[in-house]
Design a protein around this motif. Structure first.
Motif, PDB file in Angstrom:
ATOM      1  N   MET A  31       1.185   8.893   8.782  1.00 42.96           N
ATOM      2  CA  MET A  31       0.576   8.944   7.475  1.00 42.96           C
ATOM      3  C   MET A  31      -0.879   8.490   7.599  1.00 42.96           C
ATOM      4  N   LYS A  32      -1.746   9.204   6.937  1.00 38.79           N
ATOM      5  CA  LYS A  32      -3.150   8.860   6.998  1.00 38.79           C
ATOM      6  C   LYS A  32      -3.423   7.605   6.179  1.00 38.79           C
ATOM      7  N   ARG A  33      -4.518   6.937   6.535  1.00 38.34           N
ATOM      8  CA  ARG A  33      -4.859   5.685   5.888  1.00 38.34           C
ATOM      9  C   ARG A  33      -5.069   5.874   4.391  1.00 38.34           C
ATOM     10  N   LEU A  49      -2.984   4.047   1.427  1.00 34.25           N
ATOM     11  CA  LEU A  49      -3.613   3.188   0.425  1.00 34.25           C
ATOM     12  C   LEU A  49      -3.271   3.650  -0.987  1.00 34.25           C
ATOM     13  N   LYS A  50      -3.256   4.951  -1.218  1.00 32.61           N
ATOM     14  CA  LYS A  50      -2.879   5.469  -2.529  1.00 32.61           C
ATOM     15  C   LYS A  50      -1.441   5.088  -2.865  1.00 32.61           C
ATOM     16  N   GLU A  51      -0.596   5.155  -1.860  1.00 31.02           N
ATOM     17  CA  GLU A  51       0.812   4.829  -2.063  1.00 31.02           C
ATOM     18  C   GLU A  51       0.992   3.355  -2.439  1.00 31.02           C
ATOM     19  N   ILE A  52       0.339   2.461  -1.708  1.00 35.43           N
ATOM     20  CA  ILE A  52       0.565   1.039  -1.968  1.00 35.43           C
ATOM     21  C   ILE A  52      -0.187   0.530  -3.197  1.00 35.43           C
ATOM     22  N   LYS A  53      -1.240   1.213  -3.606  1.00 33.58           N
ATOM     23  CA  LYS A  53      -1.953   0.785  -4.818  1.00 33.58           C
ATOM     24  C   LYS A  53      -1.093   0.978  -6.058  1.00 33.58           C
ATOM     25  N   GLY A  54      -0.193   1.926  -6.022  1.00 31.50           N
ATOM     26  CA  GLY A  54       0.668   2.196  -7.161  1.00 31.50           C
ATOM     27  C   GLY A  54       1.901   1.312  -7.244  1.00 31.50           C
ATOM     28  N   LEU A  55       2.132   0.481  -6.251  1.00 28.41           N
ATOM     29  CA  LEU A  55       3.330  -0.356  -6.220  1.00 28.41           C
ATOM     30  C   LEU A  55       3.093  -1.686  -6.928  1.00 28.41           C
TER      31      LEU A  55
END
Length: 66
Positions: free
Chosen positions: A1-3, A7-13
């Motif tokens: 997975m690209k950086r 980052l988009k994934e973890i910002k939404g958590l």
């Protein structure tokens, strides 16, 4: 997975999900280290990737706490 995708994934958590993700990454890192020490790890770059992903998640946890 690209950086950027990561980052988009973890910002939404939320905080709980980030803690869970950090725990999973820490366990994965431990397993990779065991494999490396027994000379069974073929993809050495996974150690670096996992370590950095864990650091990114921990950073997001600290930012959300502040």
């Amino acid at each position: 997975m690209k950086r950027s995708e990561f980052l988009k994934e973890i910002k939404g958590l939320d905080s709980g999900a980030l803690q869970e993700k950090a725990t999973k990454l820490a366990e994965e890192l431990m397993k990779l280290r065991f494999k490396q020490s027994s000379k069974q790890l073929e993809k050495g770059h996974l150690l670096k990737e996992t370590r950095r992903s864990l650091a990114r998640v921990q950073t997001m946890i600290k930012q959300k706490a502040a």
